[in-house]
Design an enzyme around this catalytic site. Structure first.
Site, PDB file in Angstrom:
ATOM      1  N   ASP A  59      10.666  42.742 -94.875  1.00  0.00           N
ATOM      2  CA  ASP A  59       9.859  41.535 -95.089  1.00  0.00           C
ATOM      3  C   ASP A  59       8.781  41.399 -94.023  1.00  0.00           C
ATOM      4  O   ASP A  59       9.036  41.576 -92.833  1.00  0.00           O
ATOM      5  CB  ASP A  59      10.744  40.297 -95.034  1.00  0.00           C
ATOM      6  CG  ASP A  59      11.790  40.265 -96.137  1.00  0.00           C
ATOM      7  OD1 ASP A  59      12.280  41.341 -96.515  1.00  0.00           O
ATOM      8  OD2 ASP A  59      12.131  39.167 -96.597  1.00  0.00           O
ATOM      9  N   ASP A  88       8.130  40.746-100.098  1.00  0.00           N
ATOM     10  CA  ASP A  88       7.893  39.526 -99.311  1.00  0.00           C
ATOM     11  C   ASP A  88       6.765  39.729 -98.296  1.00  0.00           C
ATOM     12  O   ASP A  88       6.980  39.736 -97.083  1.00  0.00           O
ATOM     13  CB  ASP A  88       9.174  39.050 -98.626  1.00  0.00           C
ATOM     14  CG  ASP A  88      10.057  38.233 -99.562  1.00  0.00           C
ATOM     15  OD1 ASP A  88       9.792  38.241-100.775  1.00  0.00           O
ATOM     16  OD2 ASP A  88      11.011  37.603 -99.083  1.00  0.00           O
ATOM     17  N   HIS A 121       9.373  36.586-103.103  1.00  0.00           N
ATOM     18  CA  HIS A 121       8.167  35.800-102.869  1.00  0.00           C
ATOM     19  C   HIS A 121       6.943  36.392-103.564  1.00  0.00           C
ATOM     20  O   HIS A 121       5.826  35.922-103.350  1.00  0.00           O
ATOM     21  CB  HIS A 121       7.924  35.636-101.370  1.00  0.00           C
ATOM     22  CG  HIS A 121       8.853  34.632-100.758  1.00  0.00           C
ATOM     23  ND1 HIS A 121       8.532  33.301-100.619  1.00  0.00           N
ATOM     24  CD2 HIS A 121      10.117  34.770-100.283  1.00  0.00           C
ATOM     25  CE1 HIS A 121       9.548  32.657-100.068  1.00  0.00           C
ATOM     26  NE2 HIS A 121      10.521  33.528 -99.848  1.00  0.00           N
TER      27      HIS A 121
END
Length: 304
Positions: A59, A88, A121
């Site tokens: 991430d 992400d 996300h």
């Protein structure tokens, strides 16, 4: 060699106004659609049969500085054949637009060697995470044009692969493997790679699941989406894929990484700072020609 400073200057040129960003995102969308015609693409996944050198980055969440430091280290000191991003890229961080554009620019420059996986996300429309400030960042920078840009990014997210399978070696994804093991005839069926569009429940699990030492099979996730998966799921997924390790992101880790399920699940977290405040970020640099890489996987982890 990745010339990171040059890439970052190009990123700044791309994001300087809505027109150049919109054109760039549309071009990358076309690139991803073309990639789906390649033999290694299996609808929502990528299957490789190469025991090569891989760098795997977890991430980012808008932490451009740590991303820059990782890419500089890779460029200056690490030989690699592929760079894999586990998803992400946006939300939370102050430089999230810069971060995702930098990753997409790498994909433009090195299309066969950069693999960009989808994270939770980078959401499907029906499963938006919370908090989700990426659309707000676009609105703040580009005004009402930010709404159109967000829709462009959502279209691009739909084309990102959600799983990378390296034959006989590793499963790489953002969250975790599906927990419905009864329908797993083979690896393509298990990850719905034989379908043009994955079933929403499967995509939710791949993007949202987390490993747990406290459950054998699965339990409800405190995130409100996906499941906590236990050793039984990990062992079954690895058996179906004939792989050694699941490599995923999705969870903060103070050291930048953590291991679960007797070292068969590796979590990478490649950003630092608030709101997570982890001491280190980490990434993986591994040579799969080493037949026992999985038994000494921590030796291949680099902390920043």
């Amino acid at each position: 060699m990745i010339k990171i400073e040059k890439i970052l200057r190009k990123t700044e040129e791309i994001i300087k106004n809505a027109d150049t960003l919109e054109e760039f995102v549309e071009d990358r969308l076309s690139q991803l659609k073309e990639e789906k015609k390649k033999s290694f693409r299996k609808n929502g996944g990528i299957i490789l049969d190469e025991k090569s050198r891989y760098v795997v980055i977890g991430d980012i969440h808008g932490d451009l500085e740590t991303l820059k430091n990782i890419l500089k280290k890779v460029s200056e000191t690490i030989q690699t054949d592929y760079i894999v991003f586990l998803g992400d890229y946006v939300d939370r961080g102050s430089k999230q637009i810069e971060a995702i554009v930098t990753v997409l620019l790498l994909k433009e420059l090195y299309p066969e060697k950069i693999i960009i996986l989808r994270g939770n996300h980078e959401p499907p429309p029906e499963l938006t995470p919370f908090p989700h400030d990426f659309p707000l960042q676009l609105l703040r920078r580009y005004g009402q044009r930010g709404k159109k840009l967000y829709q462009d990014f959502l279209s691009l997210f739909e084309e990102l692969p959600y799983v990378l399978i390296i034959k006989d070696e590793a499963i790489m994804l953002h969250g975790g493997p599906p927990t419905d093991l009864n329908k797993a005839e083979n690896i393509e069926h298990y990850f719905a790679l034989d379908r043009e569009t994955p079933p929403p429940p499967l995509l939710e699990e791949v993007l949202w699941n987390d490993p747990s030492e406290d459950v054998e099979y699965r339990a409800p996730s405190p995130r409100g989406a996906g499941w906590l998966f236990g050793k039984k799921v990990t062992e079954s997924a690895l058996k179906i894929a004939n792989a050694k390790v699941i490599i995923r992101g999705h969870e903060p880790a103070d050291k930048g990484y953590k291991l679960n399920h007797n070292g068969k699940v590796l979590t990478l977290f490649s950003r630092k700072g608030p709101p997570y405040n982890n001491q280190n970020a980490a990434f993986l640099s591994v040579n799969l020609e080493d037949e026992e890489w999985n038994k000494k996987i921590e030796d291949y982890i680099i902390q920043i």
